[in-house]
Design an enzyme around this catalytic site. Structure first.
Site, mmCIF file in Angstrom:
data_model
loop_
_atom_site.group_PDB
_atom_site.id
_atom_site.type_symbol
_atom_site.label_atom_id
_atom_site.label_comp_id
_atom_site.label_asym_id
_atom_site.label_seq_id
_atom_site.Cartn_x
_atom_site.Cartn_y
_atom_site.Cartn_z
ATOM 1 N N ASN A 44 -59.999 -9.918 -0.696
ATOM 2 C CA ASN A 44 -61.454 -10.106 -0.668
ATOM 3 C C ASN A 44 -61.804 -11.515 -0.212
ATOM 4 O OD1 ASN A 44 -60.303 -10.773 -3.210
ATOM 5 N ND2 ASN A 44 -62.270 -10.645 -4.244
ATOM 6 N N GLU A 46 -65.092 -13.959 -0.214
ATOM 7 C CA GLU A 46 -66.446 -14.092 -0.753
ATOM 8 C C GLU A 46 -67.254 -15.153 -0.008
ATOM 9 O OE1 GLU A 46 -66.020 -14.627 -5.017
ATOM 10 O OE2 GLU A 46 -65.544 -12.479 -5.233
ATOM 11 N N CYS A 55 -64.883 -6.893 0.720
ATOM 12 C CA CYS A 55 -63.800 -6.449 -0.164
ATOM 13 C C CYS A 55 -62.458 -6.421 0.576
ATOM 14 C CB CYS A 55 -64.064 -5.034 -0.664
ATOM 15 S SG CYS A 55 -65.503 -4.875 -1.706
ATOM 16 N N GLU A 57 -60.313 -4.071 0.822
ATOM 17 C CA GLU A 57 -60.066 -2.836 1.574
ATOM 18 C C GLU A 57 -60.684 -2.904 2.966
ATOM 19 O OE1 GLU A 57 -61.211 -3.249 -1.503
ATOM 20 O OE2 GLU A 57 -61.052 -1.437 -2.704
ATOM 21 N N CYS A 88 -64.999 0.281 -4.046
ATOM 22 C CA CYS A 88 -66.463 0.379 -4.164
ATOM 23 C C CYS A 88 -67.005 1.401 -3.162
ATOM 24 C CB CYS A 88 -67.112 -0.983 -3.949
ATOM 25 S SG CYS A 88 -67.259 -1.466 -2.223
ATOM 26 N N CYS A 91 -66.732 0.490 0.628
ATOM 27 C CA CYS A 91 -65.365 0.647 1.155
ATOM 28 C C CYS A 91 -65.022 2.117 1.333
ATOM 29 C CB CYS A 91 -64.362 -0.028 0.236
ATOM 30 S SG CYS A 91 -64.487 -1.821 0.300
HETATM 31 N N1 THU Z 1 -63.728 -6.191 -4.650
HETATM 32 C C1 THU Z 1 -62.759 -5.794 -3.769
HETATM 33 O O1 THU Z 1 -62.241 -6.602 -2.974
HETATM 34 N N2 THU Z 1 -62.374 -4.500 -3.784
HETATM 35 C C2 THU Z 1 -62.813 -3.568 -4.676
HETATM 36 O O2 THU Z 1 -62.373 -2.423 -4.632
HETATM 37 C C3 THU Z 1 -63.821 -3.925 -5.676
HETATM 38 C C4 THU Z 1 -64.385 -5.300 -5.563
HETATM 39 C C5 THU Z 1 -64.103 -7.606 -4.666
HETATM 40 C C6 THU Z 1 -65.464 -7.955 -4.160
HETATM 41 C C7 THU Z 1 -65.735 -9.262 -4.871
HETATM 42 O O3 THU Z 1 -65.136 -10.307 -4.141
HETATM 43 C C8 THU Z 1 -64.992 -9.122 -6.185
HETATM 44 O O4 THU Z 1 -64.059 -8.072 -5.997
HETATM 45 C C9 THU Z 1 -65.882 -8.807 -7.373
HETATM 46 O O5 THU Z 1 -66.687 -7.728 -7.122
#
Ligand code: THU
Length: 131
Positions: A44, A46, A55, A57, A88, A91
């Site tokens: 991920n 941010e 994310c 994925e 999520c 994704c």
């Molecule tokens: N996140 C992912 O990378 N993948 C997921 O399946 C769920 C959430 C990340 C997004 C954000 O950077 C952090 O997790 C918190 O939501």
């Protein structure tokens, strides 16, 4: 557990180490498996403008597509030792657009839970809805 799954778990754990999660502190790694057994990883990433966060994925999927891979068999997701996380909605949709038949493998770092994406996104919106 078979050798490919072990490899995927290892790759997702390794990818998680590069996670850019300075806002949520929630690090995620993903390992996308292509039909020719190549593993493309993602973590991920941010943003200070939170909604721009991507994310793990979707990073893995866009990396793979941009490198010419377009046939996928599974994606493995790892966030935290002892915890399973599930992709999520955003994704799920993007994966569905490019790999509707993919298997989603969730791992707590030791065991796996595996589901067809189609089970995680029933009645998905796709190209056919635009006919
Ligand atoms: N996140 C992912 O990378 N993948 C997921 O399946 C769920 C959430 C990340 C997004 C954000 O950077 C952090 O997790 C918190 O939501």
């Amino acid at each position: 557990m078979n050798a490919t799954k072990e490899r995927l778990i290892g790759a997702a754990k390794q990818a998680r180490k590069f996670s850019q999660a300075k806002y949520s502190r929630f690090k995620v790694g993903a390992a996308l498996l292509t039909n020719d057994n190549t593993i493309i990883t993602g973590c991920n990433v941010e943003s200070s403008s939170y909604g721009l966060t991507i994310c793990a994925e979707r990073v893995a999927l866009t990396k793979a597509l941009s490198e010419g891979y377009n046939q996928f068999t599974s994606i493995t997701i790892f966030a935290k030792d002892g915890h399973f996380i599930s992709p999520c909605g955003a994704c799920r949709q993007l994966l569905f657009d490019y790999a509707p038949d993919i298997q989603v493998i969730m791992t707590d770092g030791h065991e796996v839970k595996e589901y067809p994406l189609k089970e995680l996104l029933p009645l998905a919106f796709d190209d056919s809805n635009m006919d």
